[in-house]
Write an enzyme that holds these catalytic residues in place. Structure first.
Site, PDB file in Angstrom:
ATOM      1  CB  SER A  73      -0.992   0.059   1.226  1.00 58.96           C
ATOM      2  OG  SER A  73      -0.415   0.032   2.379  1.00 58.96           O
ATOM      3  CE  LYS A 118      -3.824   1.292   4.343  1.00 60.24           C
ATOM      4  NZ  LYS A 118      -3.409   0.870   2.837  1.00 60.24           N
TER       5      LYS A 118
END
Length: 799
Positions: free
Chosen positions: A686, A729
């Site tokens: 990511s 996130k």
């Protein structure tokens, strides 16, 4: 015939004698026999007898297992014996050689310590009809001679001794002691002081012994012609069966086997299990209970018949009640609760529906195990937990073959037997931590257990019969999905527990953690109160986790300190835990989060990461140094993140003309990438977008916006690939004060699952290629106007 008068006579001139009890044998006058002495008091008895008259009274025990009560456990008639020799053994015991003198009767034990002393009197033998006595003596000699001819055990020298004895009393004692008779039969001859009657009893016992020996010889002759090595077990069984039938000792005389047979008839066994039980029971009937094979077969039947073959618990199918239980025990987790209620709804309409195999995947402390317990309560099923962490041996699942020493069924069958029903809820904890080495692969053994198309016919190696596991509701738990073997993962329905955000943790603390820890510390609500801000402060500054385990530990620490204060000063007013006095109880903050830049900087891009502790902000720093074009990465990166860095740099080098990057930047400079919090290992797909942005910034010497966070993977062609952990996130970005987040377009659906209290006031940019990001992170964009003059070569078109 009237009983003869017993003449009282002291065995050694007095009416007292030291008393020695023996097991498994009966003493006789004029016979030399050994005795092993182990008990401390009997050792002392022998020692003192040696120093005095060397005379002891030897009596046989009725029950050798009862070593505590000699006064009621000895036969009344024994023998006064002379100690001939004694030998000390290395193990502390003593071997004593005794010679019988004459019969004595036990009147009373007059002393117990330090060793038993008894009052006794001698038995006087009486002779009967001389002609009858002589006839019985000849019959005994003849029968004994026949036994000697057939028995390989007795030595031939004893025949000469028997024929040389003229005294019928001594003859009966010698023959009786030489034969392998029961203790009760030998004792009967010892107690009979009428010589004629004693000889009569001995003749009857000799005839019985001779018949047994002859029968054994017939059996041996009948089967020896076809006997070979593979038929040895059959021969022994036939021999034992013939002996039992001849003696009238068939299987009905064994109450243990009768109880097994009754239990087997009362259980709803499958036909296969019933056949296996009957076969094993037939084997036990042919074995002696003292043999080791008998114990193995007996344990096997115990396991087979103790399983809940037809026993179930009634499932709770009231959906409203089940929903109330799930809501009471856990806050949030709506996806999980809805999935359970869906299964209950199906089960209420289809009683034969197969139980699903759920797998809860999430960080530690999010309530995976406790959720399983709540599901069991909601369904009305019994619950049992089975930890798979670190398991290496597949026999833990399937069991061992019963031919192995100490063999047992596998843990699945053990827990089914322990819980007592065939439809419990079994939680397989830590399924992602199953070991695999030369000892076996337990995850492969779990395939049969967790496959609804196979587990109705689960076969344990120990039982070797089919047991239906399709009624068992299995729930597995794991911290990470990618470490679970693919074949095992395919059989489970994955439900992600992503972890709790701060507002959820506050609610969980208020509803569950604080009341539980207040009660555990012996406090009441009137003693302590936590403010919402204090709980938020604990979550943000003292814990770094996706779950609530550390949060509960800190709440427990505060409650203990308050409990001590109240115990020392009972009149203490209610303690309010707020942000002002929190450090008094927990000390200074222990979580130091990576700070995001407060201004636009060159080479620093704000990334978003998903860790076991939940979401976090991860600034990525890049710098250029004079060098040879090498790359350096620090921050304990895993293989996946290292590949992301290589992909990002390769993308920028391939598009150097597009961005106007000078060629010497890659040849004459080294690129150093640093991921802060270097002590914490980092890995995951990511960080590609963040790395690309940080490197591009230092190559172009342009600043990056500090108020924009990003996540996503990048390909060599500049495509933005989807990533996981969007909920965590986004929560981390809001916690850090960032209101603009760049996400892959493919993750747009994941934003729907982010709670509204987190999304409110935030802006999301969904991108599918890297050029979509440039204008968002660099003021005014960065592509050169010369892009219109791009070459039309085949290579450029492919790029």
């Amino acid at each position: 015939m009237p009983s003869p008068k017993k003449k009282r006579k002291s065995p050694d001139g007095s009416d007292q004698i030291k008393l020695l009890a023996i097991d498994g044998n009966v003493p006789f006058p004029n016979i030399i026999f050994p005795v092993v002495v182990r008990e401390e008091r009997h050792l002392q008895l022998i020692q003192e007898a040696i120093t005095s008259d060397r005379i002891v009274g030897v009596f046989a025990r009725k029950n050798p297992d009862d070593l505590l009560d000699e006064s009621n456990d000895l036969f009344e008639v024994g023998v006064a014996c002379l100690i001939l020799k004694m030998f000390q053994s290395p193990d502390g015991s003593m071997r004593v050689l005794l010679r019988g003198l004459h019969r004595i009767t036990l009147d009373k034990i007059i002393k117990e310590e330090p060793y038993p002393v008894a009052r006794v009197h001698s038995l006087v033998e009486t002779a009967g009809d001389s002609l009858k006595t002589e006839a019985l003596t000849r019959a005994i000699a003849d029968l004994f001679q026949q036994i000697l001819a057939l028995s390989p055990v007795l030595p031939e020298e004893i025949q000469e001794i028997v024929f040389s004895i003229e005294d019928p009393s001594k003859l009966s004692d010698l023959v009786t002691s030489a034969l392998n008779l029961k203790v009760s039969e030998k004792q009967q001859i010892l107690e009979e002081n009428r010589i004629t009657e004693r000889l009569t009893i001995l003749v009857r016992l000799l005839k019985k012994e001779l018949k047994l020996i002859e029968l054994n010889a017939k059996i041996h002759d009948r089967v020896s012609s076809s006997l070979n090595q593979t038929q040895r077990e059959y021969y022994l069984r036939e021999q034992m069966k013939a002996i039992q039938n001849e003696l009238g000792e068939d299987e009905e005389s064994n109450p243990e086997l009768l109880e097994i047979h009754r239990k087997m008839d009362s259980l709803p066994l499958s036909q296969e299990a019933r056949d296996a039980a009957e076969k094993e029971l037939e084997r036990l009937k042919l074995m002696h209970p003292s043999s080791s094979e008998y114990s193995v077969g007996r344990n096997y039947l115990d396991w087979l018949l103790s399983l809940p073959w037809g026993k179930k618990t009634d499932a709770l199918l009231e959906l409203k009640k089940a929903a109330a239980i799930l809501d009471k025990d856990h806050y949030g987790l709506e996806d999980v609760k809805n999935r359970i209620l869906e299964f209950l709804a199906v089960l209420s309409l289809n009683k034969e529906a197969k139980s699903p195999i759920l797998c809860f995947v999430g960080p530690p402390g999010v309530g995976k195990t406790s959720l399983g317990q709540s599901i069991a309560r909601a369904m009305g099923r019994k619950f049992i937990r089975f930890s798979l962490g670190g398991m290496h041996d597949e026999a833990e699942i399937r069991g061992h073959r019963k031919t192995y020493i100490g063999a047992m069924p596998g843990r699945i069958i053990q827990y089914i037997r322990k819980i007592g029903v065939k439809n419990p809820l079994i939680m397989l904890d830590e399924v992602d931590k199953v070991g695999q080495d030369f000892r076996g692969d337990p995850s492969s053994a779990l395939l049969e257990v967790l496959d609804p198309e196979q587990n109705f016919d689960f076969r344990d190696n120990y039982l070797e019969v089919s047991f239906d596991l399709s009624n068992v509701f299995f729930i597995a738990t794991a911290n990470q999905e990618f470490t679970i073997p693919d074949a095992l993962l395919d059989r489970m329905e994955i439900i992600h527990l992503p972890g709790y955000i701060t507002p959820e943790k506050i609610q969980i603390a208020k509803r569950f953690l604080v009341p539980r820890q207040v009660k555990s510390a012996g406090l009441k609500s009137a003693h302590i109160r936590f403010t919402a801000k204090a709980l938020e402060n604990i979550i943000e500054n003292y814990t770094m986790e996706a779950g609530v385990r550390k949060l509960e530990q800190h709440i427990s620490q505060i409650c203990r300190k308050v409990a001590r204060k109240i115990a020392e000063e009972p009149e203490t007013p209610r303690v309010n835990i707020s942000t002002r006095n929190l450090e008094t109880y927990l000390g200074p903050p222990r979580v130091f989060k990576e700070e995001v830049p407060h201004r636009d900087m060159m080479g620093v891009a704000v990334g978003l990461a998903y860790t076991e502790s939940g979401g976090d902000v991860l600034p990525v720093e890049a710098t250029l140094m004079k060098g040879t074009g090498s790359q350096k990465m620090t921050g304990q990166l895993g293989d996946v993140m290292k590949e992301s860095v290589s992909t990002a740099i390769s993308f920028l080098r391939a598009n150097a003309d597009v961005y106007g990057i000078k060629t010497n930047r890659f040849l004459d400079y080294d690129i150093h990438l640093h991921f802060p919090a270097a002590a914490i290992p980092k890995d995951g797909p990511s960080a590609g977008v963040t790395v690309t942005t940080a490197v591009l910034s230092v190559l172009l010497q342009k600043k990056i916006r500090h108020d924009v966070a990003m996540t996503g993977e990048i390909s060599l062609r500049g495509r933005i690939l989807p990533v996981g952990g969007i909920r965590e996130k986004v929560t981390a970005a809001r916690r850090a004060g960032i209101r603009q987040v760049i996400l892959p377009a493919a993750n747009k659906g994941d934003v729907v699952r982010v709670p509204d209290e987190v999304k409110n006031g935030m802006t999301f940019f969904y991108v599918s290629r890297y050029e979509d990001i440039e204008s968002l992170v660099f003021h005014g964009g960065i592509r050169k106007v010369k892009k219109a003059k791009n070459k039309t070569s085949k290579e450029q078109k492919e790029r």
